[in-house]
Design an enzyme around this catalytic site. Structure first.
Site, PDB file in Angstrom:
ATOM      1  N   TYR A  72      -1.451  -0.445  11.048  1.00  0.00           N
ATOM      2  CA  TYR A  72      -1.625  -1.085   9.740  1.00  0.00           C
ATOM      3  C   TYR A  72      -0.461  -0.764   8.813  1.00  0.00           C
ATOM      4  CZ  TYR A  72      -3.026  -1.415   4.861  1.00  0.00           C
ATOM      5  OH  TYR A  72      -3.038  -1.658   3.510  1.00  0.00           O
ATOM      6  N   ASN A 121      -5.650   3.902  -2.942  1.00  0.00           N
ATOM      7  CA  ASN A 121      -6.946   3.382  -2.492  1.00  0.00           C
ATOM      8  C   ASN A 121      -7.716   2.754  -3.647  1.00  0.00           C
ATOM      9  OD1 ASN A 121      -6.170   4.848  -0.180  1.00  0.00           O
ATOM     10  ND2 ASN A 121      -8.301   5.246   0.346  1.00  0.00           N
ATOM     11  N   LYS A 131       2.569  -3.192   7.244  1.00  0.00           N
ATOM     12  CA  LYS A 131       2.798  -3.366   5.807  1.00  0.00           C
ATOM     13  C   LYS A 131       4.204  -2.911   5.418  1.00  0.00           C
ATOM     14  CE  LYS A 131       0.612  -4.670   2.968  1.00  0.00           C
ATOM     15  NZ  LYS A 131       0.503  -6.061   2.412  1.00  0.00           N
ATOM     16  N   ASN A 142     -11.908  13.292   0.614  1.00  0.00           N
ATOM     17  CA  ASN A 142     -12.993  12.393   1.015  1.00  0.00           C
ATOM     18  C   ASN A 142     -14.370  13.024   0.840  1.00  0.00           C
ATOM     19  OD1 ASN A 142     -11.109  10.456   1.684  1.00  0.00           O
ATOM     20  ND2 ASN A 142     -11.153  10.876   3.881  1.00  0.00           N
ATOM     21  N   THR A 153       0.823  -1.206   0.000  1.00  0.00           N
ATOM     22  CA  THR A 153       0.000   0.000   0.000  1.00  0.00           C
ATOM     23  C   THR A 153       0.857   1.255   0.000  1.00  0.00           C
ATOM     24  OG1 THR A 153      -1.569   1.265   1.369  1.00  0.00           O
ATOM     25  CG2 THR A 153      -0.082  -0.198   2.519  1.00  0.00           C
ATOM     26  N   ASP A 154       0.294   2.356  -0.477  1.00  0.00           N
ATOM     27  CA  ASP A 154       1.001   3.637  -0.420  1.00  0.00           C
ATOM     28  C   ASP A 154       1.027   4.215   0.997  1.00  0.00           C
ATOM     29  OD1 ASP A 154      -1.676   4.375  -0.200  1.00  0.00           O
ATOM     30  OD2 ASP A 154      -1.627   5.816  -1.848  1.00  0.00           O
ATOM     31  N   GLU A 155       0.251   3.641   1.917  1.00  0.00           N
ATOM     32  CA  GLU A 155       0.206   4.172   3.280  1.00  0.00           C
ATOM     33  C   GLU A 155       1.537   4.011   4.012  1.00  0.00           C
ATOM     34  OE1 GLU A 155      -3.272   3.680   5.683  1.00  0.00           O
ATOM     35  OE2 GLU A 155      -4.492   3.080   3.970  1.00  0.00           O
TER      36      GLU A 155
END
Length: 352
Positions: free
Chosen positions: A158, A187, A162, A257, A133-135
């Protein structure tokens, strides 16, 4: 090819498995623990297809994982199995460390043992694709983009788990020579998405006329990629990526969002005008801890090196996603009624 896919009953995993079998004709073994976010119904189109097999197994079980490597003899592994919801990681970080870190180590060890037994062309062409993930890169300033050179700066249990799994995958390549590839994606959205993530959560709340809970001021930005574009990107990296390299897969669709929720409301107003305007359902809730302000991916490397690029137009594909949920109540209704409620995630609206 014979491809082992972990987490294949999840959102991204099921889209990938369907693409591999139905579109590309590969033979796939899906390994999935079938925990809360997995839904075998997503793979129902493959129920009678001899090219697909589903095994319920835990990636943290070394004996079972090694046995599956021996039995299936994969020519490639696409490792997607992970705990992935930030809110859940805040309340139960141990589960994320177990699955995302230890599970990845077990999968890598199994792949290494399997790969070292191969010879000739089979050994030369084997691949292990680690999907992330880019997170892991933390939060961006305005107008900036992640690249493959971005510094790791995870902000939640999280993303930290990752990040650790990414480092393990690269270490197995550098230490043991295992032919590893890594992808980090933005996302995802699209059909068959478990309804605790933003878009399906809002879709099902709107269907039921319930409040649409937006964290904080709603201006946190994310780059959105359609799950089918992502599946194509993973295959492109598997087939044409350079060993040991990382590729970022993003949809070139950065939206905050609140803009996403407003676009969903507009789609509902077109598809279900009798229950609109849906914008009236938007409510703002207390922001979650460690909520990164901006994620955005520059996918230029993947576009240039493996010949992939996103094809979906966000607002159009978002409306198609809404329509899928309207047409597939049999998929989401059991989840909504039996295994999930927004209240459990602390998404009660702010008091006046």
């Amino acid at each position: 090819m014979r491809i082992l896919v972990t987490g294949g009953c999840g959102f991204i995993g099921s889209a990938l498995v369907l693409h591999l079998v139905q579109d590309l004709g590969h033979e796939v073994l899906t390994l999935d623990a079938l925990t809360y976010a997995a839904n075998p119904i997503s793979l129902q189109p493959l129920a009678d297809d001899p090219r697909h097999r589903l095994e319920q197994a835990d990636i943290c079980d070394p004996a079972r994982v090694h046995a599956l490597y021996v039995d299936f003899r994969p020519e490639a592994v696409m490792h997607l199995a992970a705990e992935s919801h930030v809110d859940r990681s805040i309340t139960d970080p141990g589960a994320f460390v177990r699955t995302n870190v230890i599970g990845t180590q077990v999968m890598l060890d199994g792949a290494r043992t399997h790969w070292e037994r191969l010879s000739g062309e089979a050994k030369a062409t084997f691949r292990f694709l680690h999907v992330s993930t880019d997170e892991v890169y933390g939060s961006l300033p305005p107008e900036a983009f992640f690249t493959e050179e971005s510094r790791y700066d995870p902000r939640s249990p999280y993303s930290a788990s990752k990040a650790a799994s990414d480092h393990l995958a690269r270490a197995w390549h550098e230490t043991y020579g295992l032919p590893v590839l890594v992808t980090n994606c933005s996302n995802n959205y699209g059909p068959r998405h478990f309804p605790e993530k933003l878009i399906p959560l809002m879709i099902l709340a709107a269907l039921e006329g319930k409040p649409l809970p937006v964290y904080g001021d709603g201006l946190n930005e994310r780059d959105w990629i359609h799950v089918e574009d992502h599946a194509r990107g993973l295959v492109a990296v598997l087939e044409r990526g350079r060993l040991g390299e990382t590729y970022l897969l993003g949809g070139r669709a950065v939206r905050n969002n609140l803009a996403v929720v407003n676009a969903l409301c507009a789609a509902f107003d077109r598809l279900r005008p009798e229950s609109g305007p849906h914008e009236r359902l938007i409510s703002f809730v207390a922001d979650r801890p460690g909520h990164d302000r901006r994620y955005a991916i520059d996918p230029s490397k993947a576009e240039a090196e493996v010949g992939w690029r996103p094809t979906k137009v966000f607002e159009q594909a978002l409306e198609e996603t809404v329509r899928w949920y309207l047409d597939n109540e049999a998929w989401w209704r059991p989840i909504r009624e039996g295994r999930y409620s927004g209240e459990r995630l602390g998404l009660a609206p702010k008091s006046a």
